[in-house]
Structures are given as structure tokens and as C-alpha cells.
Motif scaffolding. Structure first.
Motif, mmCIF file in Angstrom:
data_model
loop_
_atom_site.group_PDB
_atom_site.id
_atom_site.type_symbol
_atom_site.label_atom_id
_atom_site.label_comp_id
_atom_site.label_asym_id
_atom_site.label_seq_id
_atom_site.Cartn_x
_atom_site.Cartn_y
_atom_site.Cartn_z
ATOM 1 N N ARG A 596 -0.585 -6.556 -6.336
ATOM 2 C CA ARG A 596 -1.385 -6.349 -5.130
ATOM 3 C C ARG A 596 -1.544 -4.849 -4.908
ATOM 4 N N HIS A 599 -1.173 -0.895 -0.246
ATOM 5 C CA HIS A 599 -1.208 -1.248 1.174
ATOM 6 C C HIS A 599 -0.620 -2.637 1.397
ATOM 7 N N ASP A 600 -1.033 -3.603 0.568
ATOM 8 C CA ASP A 600 -0.572 -4.979 0.741
ATOM 9 C C ASP A 600 0.888 -5.150 0.332
ATOM 10 N N ASP A 608 2.358 0.960 7.080
ATOM 11 C CA ASP A 608 0.907 0.793 7.110
ATOM 12 C C ASP A 608 0.251 2.105 6.687
#
Length: 636
Positions: A596, A599-600, A608
Motif C-alpha cells: 500500500r 500514507h495508507d 497522517d
């Protein structure tokens, strides 16, 4: 066309460099008109990691077998290309999955044989057989890449509707993220013939990279640290900046800069050629931003990277605050560069066996599986810790394949900070091992920015453990100061280096040659932006850019360290809040590899990347570390 001129090996070029010093009697240093020779010599019999060298038998038994395997790999690649060309978009989801699985296995075998050559080159740069093998690896690697290039090009040639349908297929789930990211390069990809032509000239650029590294790896000097002259590599000289004796620190840097004078023109020529080549490729592809290729590989938006770097520069004053306080502690009006990492408090020698125990305990306490990976790598001879001429400086980890445990290289000089380096590299090793257990080879390796997060987190865990368990108050203060200064080096100095690189690329794109003097001027100016008047920079430091390997191998690599340290600071704060809840999520993060986006992957852990407040929170943790160091020195 004429055949290319063979590149002479380092051992074929006798090299003697005259090194002079001012005519003063010194406690430490080298005699006037000493000779620096590039032959292989023992560095020191007193270092505890002597004999801790790689066993490469898990890669190849010998060079002859490696050469045979290159021939076999070429044959496999030809067969693969003959069978698979033209089928990427027409064989359906299962057919594409079979193709990618076969390519994945081939890529792992290539990585294993290629790293065998690299490992030998990085530990015995003057051996003729090693240099021949490294040249063969570069040539065969380029040949294989050209043969297999059609897979990526056919994937990118599909229209968005066709590609989108395949990306929704369950059969391709292990590869879907990497396939999706690859399509971001579609606007900048050329025809297959053009891409193959570009790959064909890659060995020439690799030769510049090897020359840069070999010049540094073979450079040694007879240096007297107070107990008689001994041969010193660059890494060993740099280790003295952490020594308690100021005269030794100053002398070591003085000698280092004289050494660099002898190779600075060659290093500048290497960098100029490499940067010029990269910019030429950018123009051919229509890439508008010199940082885009690195940002894209890191899967980070340029705006996120710039916001992070701007936040770092806005906090340079944190570093200056500490340097002013440190000068007071050391009884100096102002620090010189050689004082930047001078120990505050009491250092102590840490022999290799003790370091191994410290890092194993740190990893095992977090999760026993991590300690198991560490111990197995050591037992299989996958750690090379002995400093010696002919070996590259610094440290790194290579996660070779799903069937071969990672290999770790460092130069262990019996200092506490070397323990931290060992922990850092095994942060990479456990990440690679766990990711390769679950992910495909194509999907395990993240971009360099995210890859540095687990290594930095492991480093911070080890430092916290050292601080908590240290019984001597003075040594504990040293660890607190060293933690703060390590963060400054990773966050502030690495960002400064990225800004230096940006200026170098801008100058080269304007048709200006990257000469030693031009690079020196930009280097000093960017350093002054960071240090201001808190540290006095010596004249010789103008060549400080010349021994940084990151500039050579990956453009803008260094901002990854700043990103990772800030992200790791945030993760450490969350771990302290609730260790039992944090650990399972973190192990899932490690095992997820590059399946992924960053960020994910980080979001479930509370980081974040799109929120500017993320950097503010990380700097609050950074400020805490500096504050604890200030409290520590006040109590001395």
C-alpha cells in the motif's frame, strides 16, 4: 562502433598521494610528507569486530559459479521474453499473474547473483577478480533489464479501461499496488527501442559510480592517534569526531581533508557526469522536476516533501540552541566543526559481543521474532562489521530475496554509537524479512523514505534501552546528548544535503560544470544556512560533499532520513503511550512491505502525512530529546 575501452581496476593503478601538514609539533596526526597508499592493509588489531566478515556462500560458492549463473539467467530471460512478449494485456488476469510470478522468481535470482558481485566489490575493492566480476554484473544486469523491459512497457501501453479491469481482478491482488504505481510513469516512458538504448549505456554510468566508491574505499593514511601510526580509512578518521580528546578530533579532520584534496577532482568529475546523465534523461522523458523520480519511487507527493523540508528548515534554531549550550559545557566560546559530536559526559568502549547482546535484547523485548531474525543472520555470517581498507565506508542492509536472509554491512569501531548503527541496520533487516515472508518480491520493497522508518524506529528503541539501563550518570548524559545530536544529523543535516543537491542540479541544468570549487561553494553556503554562527567551519570542510555516497547512487536520497526520523519520532511517542496495543499494528506495518502507499501504511499507526500538524508533533518529540539532553548536561 569501436569496442569500449576496458576500465582498469583499482589494483592495476599504483597510487601514492603526498600529504603535507603545517610545520608544528602535534600530539596526534601524521608526519610531514607522509605517503598514503591504496594497498590493502590491516586497520587495527585492537578493534573487537576484527574477523566479523560476510560468508557469501548463501549467495554463490565462488566467482566461477556466479559467471555460469549469469549465462543461465540470460538464457532464462530470453526464453521468458520469447514466450511472454505480447501477452501482458491479452492473457487475462490469471495469465498475467503467472507471468508476474515467473518474473518475480527470475528477479530474485538476478538479485542474488548481482549482490554477490556487489558484496565482494564492497569488501575487497582492490581484488582483480572482484572488479572483473563487478563489471560483468553491471553488463549482464543491463542486458537482462533490456530483455525484460517489454513487461513494463506493455503494461503502460494498455489504455486506462483495460488496465483498470485487470487491477480489479482478485488474481492480481499481490501485485495490484505496484502495478497501479507503475502507471504513474506512463507519461514519461519512451518506446521500447529507445528504452533499450538507454539501458545499454547504463554500465558506463555505473562505472562512474564504482570509480567514486573505489577512490574512497582504497584511500588510507598512516595516522597517529597517540599510540603510534596505524593505517586509517576515511571511516576510522571520521570516528574520532566522537572522541573526548579535542586535539585528536581536530587532527583527524585536518588529515581527512588533506586526504580528500587528492581525490576531490575525480569525485567532482564523477558527480558531474552522473548528474549530467540524469538531467539528460529527464529532458528526453519530459520530466519537469528533478526531484520527481525520487518522490515517485517514494510514493510521496512533492508538496508533502517540500512541506516537510520547509518545516525542518524552520526548526534549524533547535540545533543552534544546542550547539551554543554545548560550547558552554565544553568551555569554548564557539564550537568548531570537530566539536559538533564531541562527547558530553563519559563514553565507554563497547565490544562487539556486548553490542550484539544489546541489540538482540532490544529487538526481542519488542517482539521475539525480531530477535530471532537478528540471531540467525549473525549465525549464518550475514554481518560484516570489521573496518578495513578496500571496504566501503558507512553501513547498509540488503534484503536479497525470499530465500536468503538479509546481509548487513557496517564498520564497527567499538563505540556506543556503533551499537545504534547495528540496531538501525537490523531495523531494515527485520522489515525486509517479514515483508518478504508475506509479499511478492516485486511488492515487498518500499521507497527509500518509508524504508528508513523501521530502521530509525529500531535505532530509537535501542537508544531508549541504553539510556534506561545505563547506571553511570555521566554515560547516561552522553547517551542523551548523542540521541539529540543523532536526530540533528538525520533531520537537519540530511535536509541541508538535499538543498545542496537541488542547487547542484539547478547549476548543471544551466550548463555549468560541477567542479570541485563550484560544489565547495554551494556546500559551504548551505551549511551556513543550517549552522549560522553557532559552529565555525574549517576551510577543508569545503570538500565535505566529496565523500557522501548518497549523492552518487540515488538523487535526493538524503531527505528520506529526515522524513524517517520525524515519522519514527511520532511512532515512538505512540508506542510509549500503549506498547501492547502498538506492537501488533507495527508488525503488520512491517509485513505489509510496499503493498500500500506510505500514507495508507502509516495512517493506522496514527501518522497522517497529509496533515501539516504531523511535522509539528514530531518536532515536539524532537524538542523533548534536546530538552532532556540540556537537563542532563546541567546536572553534570
Amino acid at each position: 562502433m569501436a569496442a569500449p575501452m576496458p576500465t582498469p581496476t583499482a589494483s592495476a593503478i599504483p597510487r601514492t598521494i603526498q600529504c603535507t601538514r603545517r610545520d608544528t609539533r602535534l600530539k596526534y596526526g601524521i608526519a610531514m610528507n607522509c605517503e598514503i597508499r591504496s594497498r590493502a592493509v590491516a586497520v587495527s588489531s585492537s578493534l573487537s569486530a576484527n574477523g566479523v566478515r560476510w560468508d557469501l556462500s548463501d549467495l554463490e560458492p565462488d566467482a566461477e559459479q556466479a559467471r555460469r549463473e549469469w549465462d543461465e539467467l540470460l538464457a532464462r530471460a530470453r526464453d521468458f521474453a520469447e514466450r511472454r512478449r505480447g501477452t501482458v494485456g491479452s492473457s487475462g488476469p490469471q495469465g498475467l499473474r503467472d507471468l508476474l510470478d515467473e518474473l518475480d522468481q527470475l528477479a530474485q535470482d538476478v538479485a542474488r547473483v548481482h549482490f554477490y558481485a556487489t558484496a565482494r566489490e564492497h569488501t575487497d575493492a582492490t581484488d582483480p577478480e572482484t572488479n572483473d566480476l563487478a563489471t560483468l554484473a553491471r553488463d549482464r544486469g543491463a542486458d537482462l533489464e533490456s530483455m525484460l523491459l517489454f513487461v513494463e512497457l506493455e503494461w503502460l501501453a494498455l489504455d486506462d479501461v483495460e488496465a483498470g479491469a485487470l487491477l480489479e481482478a482478485a488474481e492480481l491482488e499481490p501485485y495490484v499496488h505496484r502495478l497501479r504505481v507503475a502507471r504513474e510513469e506512463k507519461p514519461y516512458i519512451l518506446s521500447e527501442g529507445e528504452e533499450q538504448a538507454l539501458n545499454a549505456r547504463r554500465p558506463a554510468i555505473s562505472a562512474w559510480e564504482s570509480l567514486h566508491g573505489r577512490e574512497l574505499a582504497t584511500l588510507t593514511v598512516e595516522f597517529d592517534r597517540g599510540d603510534g601510526p596505524e593505517p586509517h580509512t576515511i571511516d576510522r578518521l571520521l570516528s574520532y569526531v566522537h572522541h573526548h580528546d579535542r586535539e585528536l578530533r581536530l587532527a583527524a579532520l585536518d588529515v581527512l581533508y588533506e586526504m580528500l584534496e587528492s581525490v576531490a577532482d575525480v569525485q567532482a568529475a564523477c558527480y558531474d557526469a552522473i548528474v549530467g546523465d540524469r538531467l539528460s534523461l529527464d529532458r528526453l522523458r519530459g520530466i519537469p522536476d528533478t526531484m520527481w523520480p525520487t518522490n515517485q519511487r517514494n510514493e510521496l507527493d512533492g508538496a508533502v516533501v517540500e512541506a516537510m523540508m520547509a518545516a525542518v528548515e524552520a526548526h534549524y534554531a533547535l540545533g543552534r540552541r544546542w550547539f551554543v549550550r554545548k560550547a558552554e559545557v565544553l568551555g569554548l566560546d564557539r564550537l568548531q566543526l570537530a566539536d559538533q559530536y564531541a562527547p558530553v559526559g563519559s563514553d565507554r568502549r563497547v565490544e562487539w559481543t556486548e553490542a550484539v547482546g544489546m541489540v538482540e535484547d532490544s529487538l526481542s523485548d519488542f517482539e521475539p521474532r525480531l530477535g530471532e531474525i537478528f540471531r540467525t543472520c549473525l549465525e549464518r555470517g550475514h554481518v560484516d562489521a570489521e573496518p578495513r581498507p578496500g571496504k566501503v565506508g558507512g553501513a547498509y542492509c540488503n534484503s536479497v530475496s525470499k530465500t536468503v536472509l538479509p546481509y548487513v554491512l557496517l564498520n564497527y569501531t567499538d563505540q556506543l554509537r556503533d551499537v545504534v548503527t547495528l540496531a538501525h541496520e537490523f531495523g531494515h533487516a527485520v522489515h525486509g524479512t517479514l515483508a518478504l515472508e508475506r509479499q511478492t518480491y516485486r511488492s515487498y520493497h518500499t521507497g527509500i523514505a518509508l524504508a528508513e522508518v523501521p530502521s530509525t524506529f529500531a535505532q530509537l528503541l535501542a537508544v531508549e534501552r541504553l539510556i534506561d539501563q545505563e547506571e553511570d550518570p555521566s554515560t547516561r548524559v552522553m547517551l542523551l546528548a548523542d540521541r539529540a545530536e543523532g536526530a540533528m544529523a538525520s533531520i537537519f543535516r540530511q535536509t541541508m544535503m538535499a538543498r545542496f543537491e537541488a542547487r547542484a542540479y539547478a547549476a548543471r541544468s544551466e550548463g555549468k560544470a560541477l567542479t570541485r570549487d563550484r560544489l565547495a561553494e554551494m556546500w559551504i553556503e548551505e551549511n551556513v544556512r543550517y549552522y549560522a554562527d553557532s559552529i565555525e567551519l574549517p576551510e577543508g570542510y569545503r570538500l565535505g560533499w566529496s565523500y557522501i555516497p548518497h549523492f552518487i547512487h540515488v538523487r535526493f536520497y538524503t531527505y528520506a532520513y529526515a522524513f524517517a526520523h520525524l515519522a519514527a519520532f511520532s511512532l515512538l511517542a505512540r508506542y510509549r503511550e500503549d506498547p501492547e496495543r502498538f506492537a501488533p499494528g507495527y508488525l503488520e506495518f512491517l509485513a505489509s512491505g510496499a503493498s500500500r502507499s506510505p500514507h495508507d501504511l502509516l495512517a493506522p499507526l496514527g501518522v497522517d502525512l497529509r496533515d501539516p500538524q504531523t511535522w509539528a508533533l514530531a518536532f515536539a518529540e524532537f524538542d523533548r530529546c534536546i530538552g532532556e539532553a540540556e537537563e542532563g548536561v546541567a546536572a553534570l
